[in-house]
Design an enzyme around this catalytic site. Structure first.
Site, PDB file in Angstrom:
ATOM      1  N   GLU A  36       0.240  22.914  28.456  1.00 48.96           N
ATOM      2  CA  GLU A  36      -0.637  21.798  28.145  1.00 48.96           C
ATOM      3  C   GLU A  36      -1.963  22.403  27.686  1.00 48.96           C
ATOM      4  O   GLU A  36      -2.521  23.249  28.385  1.00 48.96           O
ATOM      5  CB  GLU A  36      -0.856  20.937  29.398  1.00 48.96           C
ATOM      6  CG  GLU A  36      -1.619  19.677  29.064  1.00 48.96           C
ATOM      7  CD  GLU A  36      -1.983  18.849  30.284  1.00 48.96           C
ATOM      8  OE1 GLU A  36      -1.385  19.028  31.361  1.00 48.96           O
ATOM      9  OE2 GLU A  36      -2.891  18.016  30.136  1.00 48.96           O
ATOM     10  N   ARG A 261       6.312  29.363  41.083  1.00 50.42           N
ATOM     11  CA  ARG A 261       5.077  29.860  40.501  1.00 50.42           C
ATOM     12  C   ARG A 261       4.708  31.172  41.151  1.00 50.42           C
ATOM     13  O   ARG A 261       4.986  31.370  42.328  1.00 50.42           O
ATOM     14  CB  ARG A 261       3.926  28.912  40.862  1.00 50.42           C
ATOM     15  CG  ARG A 261       3.695  27.852  39.885  1.00 50.42           C
ATOM     16  CD  ARG A 261       2.649  26.885  40.388  1.00 50.42           C
ATOM     17  NE  ARG A 261       2.774  25.722  39.556  1.00 50.42           N
ATOM     18  CZ  ARG A 261       2.038  25.506  38.459  1.00 50.42           C
ATOM     19  NH1 ARG A 261       1.070  26.327  38.139  1.00 50.42           N
ATOM     20  NH2 ARG A 261       2.258  24.473  37.710  1.00 50.42           N
ATOM     21  N   LYS A 271      -5.848  25.944  37.035  1.00 49.57           N
ATOM     22  CA  LYS A 271      -6.641  25.756  35.810  1.00 49.57           C
ATOM     23  C   LYS A 271      -7.944  25.028  36.096  1.00 49.57           C
ATOM     24  O   LYS A 271      -8.977  25.347  35.534  1.00 49.57           O
ATOM     25  CB  LYS A 271      -5.839  24.958  34.783  1.00 49.57           C
ATOM     26  CG  LYS A 271      -4.966  25.836  33.909  1.00 49.57           C
ATOM     27  CD  LYS A 271      -4.569  25.074  32.665  1.00 49.57           C
ATOM     28  CE  LYS A 271      -3.082  24.835  32.670  1.00 49.57           C
ATOM     29  NZ  LYS A 271      -2.614  24.033  31.551  1.00 49.57           N
TER      30      LYS A 271
HETATM   31  P1  ATP Z   1      -1.343  21.840  34.801  1.00 46.93           P
HETATM   32  O1  ATP Z   1       0.027  21.357  34.406  1.00 46.93           O
HETATM   33  O2  ATP Z   1      -1.766  21.434  36.159  1.00 46.93           O
HETATM   34  O3  ATP Z   1      -2.375  21.632  33.765  1.00 46.93           O
HETATM   35  P2  ATP Z   1      -0.066  24.420  34.735  1.00 46.93           P
HETATM   36  O4  ATP Z   1      -0.545  25.704  35.343  1.00 46.93           O
HETATM   37  O5  ATP Z   1       1.240  23.860  35.148  1.00 46.93           O
HETATM   38  O6  ATP Z   1      -1.247  23.413  34.948  1.00 46.93           O
HETATM   39  P3  ATP Z   1       0.911  24.270  32.056  1.00 46.93           P
HETATM   40  O7  ATP Z   1       0.175  24.366  30.776  1.00 46.93           O
HETATM   41  O8  ATP Z   1       1.607  23.005  32.374  1.00 46.93           O
HETATM   42  O9  ATP Z   1      -0.101  24.633  33.198  1.00 46.93           O
HETATM   43  O10 ATP Z   1       1.908  25.487  32.179  1.00 46.93           O
HETATM   44  C1  ATP Z   1       2.772  25.890  31.170  1.00 46.93           C
HETATM   45  C2  ATP Z   1       3.971  26.560  31.776  1.00 46.93           C
HETATM   46  O11 ATP Z   1       3.566  27.685  32.574  1.00 46.93           O
HETATM   47  C3  ATP Z   1       4.699  25.622  32.695  1.00 46.93           C
HETATM   48  O12 ATP Z   1       6.076  25.708  32.429  1.00 46.93           O
HETATM   49  C4  ATP Z   1       4.364  26.103  34.061  1.00 46.93           C
HETATM   50  O13 ATP Z   1       5.372  25.817  34.935  1.00 46.93           O
HETATM   51  C5  ATP Z   1       4.155  27.610  33.849  1.00 46.93           C
HETATM   52  N1  ATP Z   1       3.231  28.146  34.858  1.00 46.93           N
HETATM   53  C6  ATP Z   1       1.989  27.717  35.128  1.00 46.93           C
HETATM   54  N2  ATP Z   1       1.446  28.395  36.146  1.00 46.93           N
HETATM   55  C7  ATP Z   1       2.370  29.299  36.547  1.00 46.93           C
HETATM   56  C8  ATP Z   1       2.423  30.293  37.561  1.00 46.93           C
HETATM   57  N3  ATP Z   1       1.403  30.500  38.388  1.00 46.93           N
HETATM   58  N4  ATP Z   1       3.539  31.038  37.667  1.00 46.93           N
HETATM   59  C9  ATP Z   1       4.565  30.839  36.834  1.00 46.93           C
HETATM   60  N5  ATP Z   1       4.592  29.922  35.861  1.00 46.93           N
HETATM   61  C10 ATP Z   1       3.519  29.148  35.703  1.00 46.93           C
HETATM   62 MG    MG Z   2       2.020  21.997  34.234  1.00 49.41          MG
END
Ligand code: ATP
Ligand code: MG
Length: 561
Positions: A36, A261, A271
């Protein structure tokens, strides 16, 4: 063989192998990385990128880059640009498959109409507070909204009215008609569309309504023909909802697979909190070398390979585990060892004058650029009467295990000569300001023809030839292993006041004179450093990437005990 050469099997690959055996996707493997665009990528995202692109690579499949841009209130073009840059920098190629969920807004709108027509979605006009109340709790079932049984015609009209700006934000929501008493809260008539009065980076002001992430994500995967939708564990509870949408809209059905994660010690990967660090000026920006962002790690001197090796080394798991930050540092060190040229630099200078060395003589000593890489070649380093050595490499009254320079003791100056300390000069307060030494002209290059040995080899620079530079030494951004573990405490309380130490000037051998931002070096016996973009033609700035001392193996040993 290093850790990263081993082909790693894992539960995700097992599932894919199973599908390939049963022919579920006709042997196709198509993944995607779906960020995102509401912040910069961090090391956790890197793990997901390496996993998705890595799996596609391993199976001869494809991996898309898709922005899940369904919330214009938080999304920005700056983030889209940064994310594409970072994924590319990591070495991955999505070919011509750069997509946006917003590309599918028209299709998603039609899917919503389809569900409305089939009596599976309705426009709800409960206020947000009422909606919360009707939703129930984990222990109490929800209640049906009084708007739940509107006719399909009425719902179609109202949905169109939502789209055309006939409602204000919060006045109406399109909901899936599923089950208000479901044990899974995600199934209690979840919102599909809400009204948002926001400018979208790609669709501008075309839409007044935006699909919820949950209504967009699974269908976007389906539209792209994704076979394996790999996501993190918190989406396990959303899977029945994605399944419900795909089943009821009757479109291609990818397999969702959840993994844990990663969390890395001494930093944060939320984030929201990273944005806070940037906005409140606790760091200099998203690419501050102390940040766990890809941009920060790059500026700090990490190579793409070191991050990919780290991701491979960490692997995937089904339960949330902790990754030591020292493991990340280990992979940086391992990769930089083979790829970066050595130079000599003195961080805390102590002047050393060789009294029996000719006043005007300058000798150009041959030095090996990288003992791990024969092709890296050699360079010369100027040697003269007045040098700087590291202050720590001298002790006037050395304890037993200190083998470096001391009064009357002989040591080797790397690529230079054997020198013996003959005198120590101090200022009025008793601080050591200068050493006097003698050298043995027979030991040029640092080897004694008579075979006599010394117990230490020191690095040095020639005072008249060294260039002055700035060094930025980084330590962990937080003092606590898990700065955001304790909900009662503000994570900012754990910011490390010593996360940045600036040394200015340091003295570096002149061969680095024309180094450019991003160039990486090992300062012999000290650490790996990368040239920072803040460097000017007058002054280079070096970021310490990692020191030479491995702490990860030590931590592992301790844990085994
Ligand atoms: P949010 O959705 O709360 O904005 P997010 O960290 O999930 O934050 P995304 O942009 O949705 O951010 O993440 C993109 C991809 O990266 C998703 O598939 C998510 O599951 C993966 N991802 C995010 N943080 C981690 C992490 N700490 N370890 C492994 N994969 C991650
Ligand atoms: Mg996410």
């Amino acid at each position: 063989m290093t850790d990263n050469d081993k082909p790693k099997s894992n539960f995700i690959r097992d599932i894919i192998d199973e599908h390939n055996k049963s022919g579920r996707f006709e042997g196709r493997v198509h993944t995607r990385f779906p960020p995102e665009p509401n912040g910069y990528l961090h090391i956790g995202h890197a793990a997901s990128i390496c996993l998705n692109f890595g799996i596609a690579e391993a199976y001869g499949g494809l991996c898309n880059l898709r922005f899940d841009d369904t919330n214009p209130a938080k999304e920005e073009q700056e983030y889209i640009d940064a994310i594409t840059h970072d994924v590319k920098w990591l070495g991955y190629d999505w070919g011509d498959r750069l997509y946006f969920a917003s590309d599918y807004f028209d299709e998603l709108y039609e899917m919503a109409q389809q569900l409305i027509r089939e009596g599976k979605a309705y426009v709800d006009e409960l206020s947000p507070e009422e909606m919360r109340e009707y939703r129930g709790t984990l222990t109490k079932p929800g209640k049906d909204s009084p708007y739940r049984n509107r006719s399909a015609e009425e719902n179609l009209e109202l949905f169109e009215k939502m789209k055309n700006g006939g409602f204000k934000a919060g006045e109406a929501v399109l909901r899936a008609k599923i089950d208000m008493s479901s044990g899974n809260m995600n199934m209690r008539d979840p919102a599909m569309y809400r009204i948002l009065d926001a400018h979208h980076p790609r669709t501008g002001d075309k839409w007044k309504i935006y699909p919820m992430y949950d209504f967009a994500h699974g269908q976007s995967d389906s539209i792209e023909g994704i076979t394996h939708s790999i996501c993190t564990l918190e989406y396990a509870d959303h899977r029945p909802l994605y399944d419900w949408y795909l089943h009821n809209i009757e479109i291609f059905h990818p397999q969702q697979i959840e993994f844990a994660r990663i969390n890395v010690t001494y930093t944060i990967l939320s984030k929201r909190k990273l944005i806070q660090l940037v906005q409140e000026g606790h760091v200099t920006g998203w690419d501050d070398p102390r940040m766990p962002t890809i941009a920060g790690l790059r500026r700090r001197g990490y190579t793409p390979d070191s991050i990919r090796n780290f991701a491979d080394g960490v692997g995937v798991s089904k339960s949330n585990g902790v990754v030591e930050i020292q493991q990340l540092e280990y992979y940086a060190r391992q990769n930089l060892n083979t790829t970066s040229n050595r130079v000599m630099a003195v961080l805390n200078p102590l002047k050393l004058v060789i009294e029996n060395y000719p006043d005007d003589l300058v000798e150009h000593m041959e030095a090996v650029n990288n003992p791990e890489d024969e092709l890296a070649g050699k360079r010369t380093v100027p040697f003269s009467k007045t040098l700087y050595i590291e202050h720590d490499d001298f002790m006037e009254d050395p304890p037993k295990k200190f083998y470096r320079l001391a009064p009357g003791r002989e040591v080797r100056l790397r690529y230079g000569y054997y020198v013996t300390c003959t005198d120590v000069i101090k200022d009025d307060e008793g601080n050591i300001t200068e050493l006097r030494c003698s050298y043995d002209p027979e030991t040029k290059g640092g080897y004694a023809p008579d075979g006599r040995r010394v117990k230490a080899t020191l690095h040095w620079v020639s005072a008249d030839h060294a260039i002055q530079a700035e060094a930025r030494l980084y330590n962990h951004l937080f003092t606590a292993e898990f700065p955001d573990k304790d909900a009662d405490k503000d994570f900012l309380e754990f910011l490390n006041p010593d996360s940045l130490l600036v040394l200015d000037p340091i003295y570096v051998e002149p061969s680095v004179q024309n180094a450019k931002a991003g160039d990486r070096f090992q300062f012999e016996r000290l650490a790996y450093f990368a040239v920072d973009p803040d460097s000017t033609p007058e002054k280079l700035v070096f970021n310490r990437t990692v020191t030479l001392r491995d702490q990860w193996k030590k931590i592992q040993k301790k844990k085994k005990k």
